[in-house]
Design a protein around this motif. Sequence first.
Motif, PDB file in Angstrom:
ATOM      1  N   ASP A 130      40.226  38.107 -24.642  1.00 58.53           N
ATOM      2  CA  ASP A 130      39.614  39.172 -25.461  1.00 58.53           C
ATOM      3  C   ASP A 130      38.436  39.812 -24.725  1.00 58.53           C
ATOM      4  OD1 ASP A 130      41.337  38.882 -27.587  1.00 58.53           O
ATOM      5  OD2 ASP A 130      39.938  37.796 -28.873  1.00 58.53           O
ATOM      6  N   LEU A 132      48.167  47.576 -17.573  1.00 55.62           N
ATOM      7  CA  LEU A 132      47.236  47.660 -18.699  1.00 55.62           C
ATOM      8  C   LEU A 132      46.254  48.815 -18.479  1.00 55.62           C
ATOM      9  CD1 LEU A 132      46.454  46.395 -21.378  1.00 55.62           C
ATOM     10  CD2 LEU A 132      45.138  44.670 -20.136  1.00 55.62           C
ATOM     11  N   ILE A 190      47.938  51.959 -19.443  1.00 59.86           N
ATOM     12  CA  ILE A 190      48.065  52.107 -20.904  1.00 59.86           C
ATOM     13  C   ILE A 190      46.708  52.469 -21.530  1.00 59.86           C
ATOM     14  CG2 ILE A 190      48.515  50.850 -23.062  1.00 59.86           C
ATOM     15  CD1 ILE A 190      50.650  49.268 -21.534  1.00 59.86           C
ATOM     16  N   SER A 237      47.091  52.764 -32.799  1.00 61.57           N
ATOM     17  CA  SER A 237      46.687  52.124 -31.545  1.00 61.57           C
ATOM     18  C   SER A 237      45.249  51.616 -31.641  1.00 61.57           C
ATOM     19  CB  SER A 237      46.808  53.137 -30.401  1.00 61.57           C
ATOM     20  OG  SER A 237      45.982  52.748 -29.310  1.00 61.57           O
ATOM     21  N   TYR A 238      45.095  50.301 -31.424  1.00 59.84           N
ATOM     22  CA  TYR A 238      43.754  49.694 -31.453  1.00 59.84           C
ATOM     23  C   TYR A 238      42.877  50.288 -30.350  1.00 59.84           C
ATOM     24  CZ  TYR A 238      40.083  46.168 -30.979  1.00 59.84           C
ATOM     25  OH  TYR A 238      38.873  45.527 -30.866  1.00 59.84           O
ATOM     26  N   VAL A 239      43.459  50.474 -29.168  1.00 57.40           N
ATOM     27  CA  VAL A 239      42.672  50.992 -28.030  1.00 57.40           C
ATOM     28  C   VAL A 239      42.230  52.426 -28.306  1.00 57.40           C
ATOM     29  CG1 VAL A 239      42.726  51.515 -25.564  1.00 57.40           C
ATOM     30  CG2 VAL A 239      43.817  49.438 -26.412  1.00 57.40           C
ATOM     31  N   ARG A 279      45.758  55.917 -23.737  1.00 56.27           N
ATOM     32  CA  ARG A 279      45.280  55.870 -25.120  1.00 56.27           C
ATOM     33  C   ARG A 279      44.057  56.770 -25.347  1.00 56.27           C
ATOM     34  NH1 ARG A 279      49.745  53.527 -25.704  1.00 56.27           N
ATOM     35  NH2 ARG A 279      49.969  51.579 -26.867  1.00 56.27           N
ATOM     36  N   GLU A 300      32.763  39.298 -28.276  1.00 60.91           N
ATOM     37  CA  GLU A 300      33.737  38.468 -27.541  1.00 60.91           C
ATOM     38  C   GLU A 300      33.030  37.544 -26.550  1.00 60.91           C
ATOM     39  OE1 GLU A 300      36.445  38.405 -28.876  1.00 60.91           O
ATOM     40  OE2 GLU A 300      36.815  40.380 -29.717  1.00 60.91           O
ATOM     41  N   PHE A 334      39.749  41.891 -21.833  1.00 58.68           N
ATOM     42  CA  PHE A 334      40.416  43.079 -22.360  1.00 58.68           C
ATOM     43  C   PHE A 334      39.391  44.140 -22.786  1.00 58.68           C
ATOM     44  CE2 PHE A 334      41.664  45.197 -26.333  1.00 58.68           C
ATOM     45  CZ  PHE A 334      42.615  46.052 -25.812  1.00 58.68           C
ATOM     46  N   HIS A 335      38.382  43.730 -23.557  1.00 57.68           N
ATOM     47  CA  HIS A 335      37.402  44.721 -24.022  1.00 57.68           C
ATOM     48  C   HIS A 335      36.553  45.256 -22.866  1.00 57.68           C
ATOM     49  CE1 HIS A 335      38.611  43.177 -27.985  1.00 57.68           C
ATOM     50  NE2 HIS A 335      38.252  44.374 -28.401  1.00 57.68           N
ATOM     51  N   LYS A 380      30.637  51.108 -30.026  1.00 60.39           N
ATOM     52  CA  LYS A 380      31.579  50.179 -30.673  1.00 60.39           C
ATOM     53  C   LYS A 380      32.210  49.259 -29.625  1.00 60.39           C
ATOM     54  CE  LYS A 380      34.149  48.331 -33.825  1.00 60.39           C
ATOM     55  NZ  LYS A 380      33.554  47.484 -34.882  1.00 60.39           N
ATOM     56  N   LYS A 401      31.906  45.157 -29.350  1.00 58.61           N
ATOM     57  CA  LYS A 401      33.033  44.217 -29.239  1.00 58.61           C
ATOM     58  C   LYS A 401      32.838  43.284 -28.045  1.00 58.61           C
ATOM     59  CE  LYS A 401      36.004  43.886 -31.505  1.00 58.61           C
ATOM     60  NZ  LYS A 401      36.052  43.091 -32.757  1.00 58.61           N
TER      61      LYS A 401
HETATM   62  N1  LIG Z   1      45.506  42.994 -24.599  1.00 53.84           N
HETATM   63  C1  LIG Z   1      45.284  43.562 -25.673  1.00 53.84           C
HETATM   64  C2  LIG Z   1      44.420  42.966 -26.662  1.00 53.84           C
HETATM   65  N2  LIG Z   1      43.703  41.821 -26.653  1.00 53.84           N
HETATM   66  C3  LIG Z   1      43.056  41.787 -27.847  1.00 53.84           C
HETATM   67  N3  LIG Z   1      43.352  42.876 -28.579  1.00 53.84           N
HETATM   68  C4  LIG Z   1      42.866  43.215 -29.939  1.00 53.84           C
HETATM   69  O1  LIG Z   1      41.465  43.131 -29.951  1.00 53.84           O
HETATM   70  C5  LIG Z   1      41.027  42.938 -31.291  1.00 53.84           C
HETATM   71  C6  LIG Z   1      39.845  41.983 -31.239  1.00 53.84           C
HETATM   72  O2  LIG Z   1      39.925  41.005 -32.147  1.00 53.84           O
HETATM   73  P1  LIG Z   1      38.913  40.894 -33.362  1.00 53.84           P
HETATM   74  O3  LIG Z   1      39.302  39.658 -34.060  1.00 53.84           O
HETATM   75  O4  LIG Z   1      37.514  41.030 -32.891  1.00 53.84           O
HETATM   76  O5  LIG Z   1      39.327  42.231 -34.171  1.00 53.84           O
HETATM   77  P2  LIG Z   1      38.749  42.755 -35.510  1.00 53.84           P
HETATM   78  O6  LIG Z   1      37.853  41.755 -36.113  1.00 53.84           O
HETATM   79  O7  LIG Z   1      39.924  43.248 -36.300  1.00 53.84           O
HETATM   80  O8  LIG Z   1      37.905  44.022 -34.974  1.00 53.84           O
HETATM   81  P3  LIG Z   1      36.753  44.805 -35.728  1.00 53.84           P
HETATM   82  O9  LIG Z   1      37.196  45.009 -37.128  1.00 53.84           O
HETATM   83  O10 LIG Z   1      35.509  43.962 -35.581  1.00 53.84           O
HETATM   84  O11 LIG Z   1      36.652  46.089 -34.954  1.00 53.84           O
HETATM   85  C7  LIG Z   1      42.253  42.488 -32.089  1.00 53.84           C
HETATM   86  O12 LIG Z   1      42.683  43.575 -32.898  1.00 53.84           O
HETATM   87  C8  LIG Z   1      43.281  42.199 -31.002  1.00 53.84           C
HETATM   88  O13 LIG Z   1      44.625  42.453 -31.403  1.00 53.84           O
HETATM   89  C9  LIG Z   1      44.189  43.642 -27.875  1.00 53.84           C
HETATM   90  N4  LIG Z   1      44.768  44.848 -28.166  1.00 53.84           N
HETATM   91  C10 LIG Z   1      45.585  45.399 -27.225  1.00 53.84           C
HETATM   92  N5  LIG Z   1      45.851  44.810 -25.995  1.00 53.84           N
HETATM   93  C11 LIG Z   1      46.682  45.500 -24.993  1.00 53.84           C
HETATM   94  O14 LIG Z   1      46.477  46.900 -25.121  1.00 53.84           O
HETATM   95  C12 LIG Z   1      47.730  47.562 -25.276  1.00 53.84           C
HETATM   96  C13 LIG Z   1      47.555  48.783 -26.131  1.00 53.84           C
HETATM   97  O15 LIG Z   1      47.203  48.408 -27.451  1.00 53.84           O
HETATM   98  P4  LIG Z   1      47.263  49.486 -28.648  1.00 53.84           P
HETATM   99  O16 LIG Z   1      46.370  50.596 -28.252  1.00 53.84           O
HETATM  100  O17 LIG Z   1      46.800  48.760 -29.888  1.00 53.84           O
HETATM  101  O18 LIG Z   1      48.686  49.897 -28.734  1.00 53.84           O
HETATM  102  C14 LIG Z   1      48.656  46.499 -25.901  1.00 53.84           C
HETATM  103  O19 LIG Z   1      50.010  46.770 -25.623  1.00 53.84           O
HETATM  104  C15 LIG Z   1      48.170  45.230 -25.193  1.00 53.84           C
HETATM  105  O20 LIG Z   1      48.787  45.149 -23.911  1.00 53.84           O
END
Ligand SMILES: N=c1c2ncn([C@@H]3O[C@H](COP(=O)(O)OP(=O)(O)OP(=O)(O)O)[C@@H](O)[C@H]3O)c2ncn1[C@@H]1O[C@H](COP(=O)(O)O)[C@@H](O)[C@H]1O
Length: 113
Positions: free
Chosen positions: A73, A11, A14, A27-29, A18, A47, A76-77, A39, A43
Amino acid sequence: MSDKQDILAELTRILESRKSAADGEKSYVASLHQKGLNKILEKIGEEATETILAAKDAQVSGDKSELIAETADLWFHSLVMLSHLDESADSVLNELARRFGVSGHDEKAARQS
Ligand SMILES: N=c1c2ncn([C@@H]3O[C@H](COP(=O)(O)OP(=O)(O)OP(=O)(O)O)[C@@H](O)[C@H]3O)c2ncn1[C@@H]1O[C@H](COP(=O)(O)O)[C@@H](O)[C@H]1O
């Protein structure tokens, strides 16, 4: 991923990737890195509050599934924050290892003397 020991390392890799390469739309990250530290800290605050509420609910209901999800969560954050500041879980694990076996009471007393 099957080996839990490897999840933090993978992780971390990754999250680091990002920072530069990924599209924030996909990508969320990447979107968090692009929005910046404030920001990410917002979060973490959200959380942390959700984790506290889930812990209180779990104590009443006995159902710990929300508590586990919210704690994930929060962790993660926190990892995203460390990555954003060019740090990683490894440094935190090293600090926990350094403290390992030292009573919190003893450590605090040593700090104050
Ligand atoms: N472990 C996680 C993980 N845990 C939680 N989250 C995201 O964290 C966010 C938090 O939830 P919220 O309900 O607060 O989100 P939200 O209300 O839409 O957020 P805001 O609008 O308030 O900003 C959600 O979008 C979850 O999907 C994660 N997103 C990604 N990962 C890991 O990170 C990797 C890379 O992610 P991407 O960059 O998105 O590809 C993934 O493969 C995962 O392994």
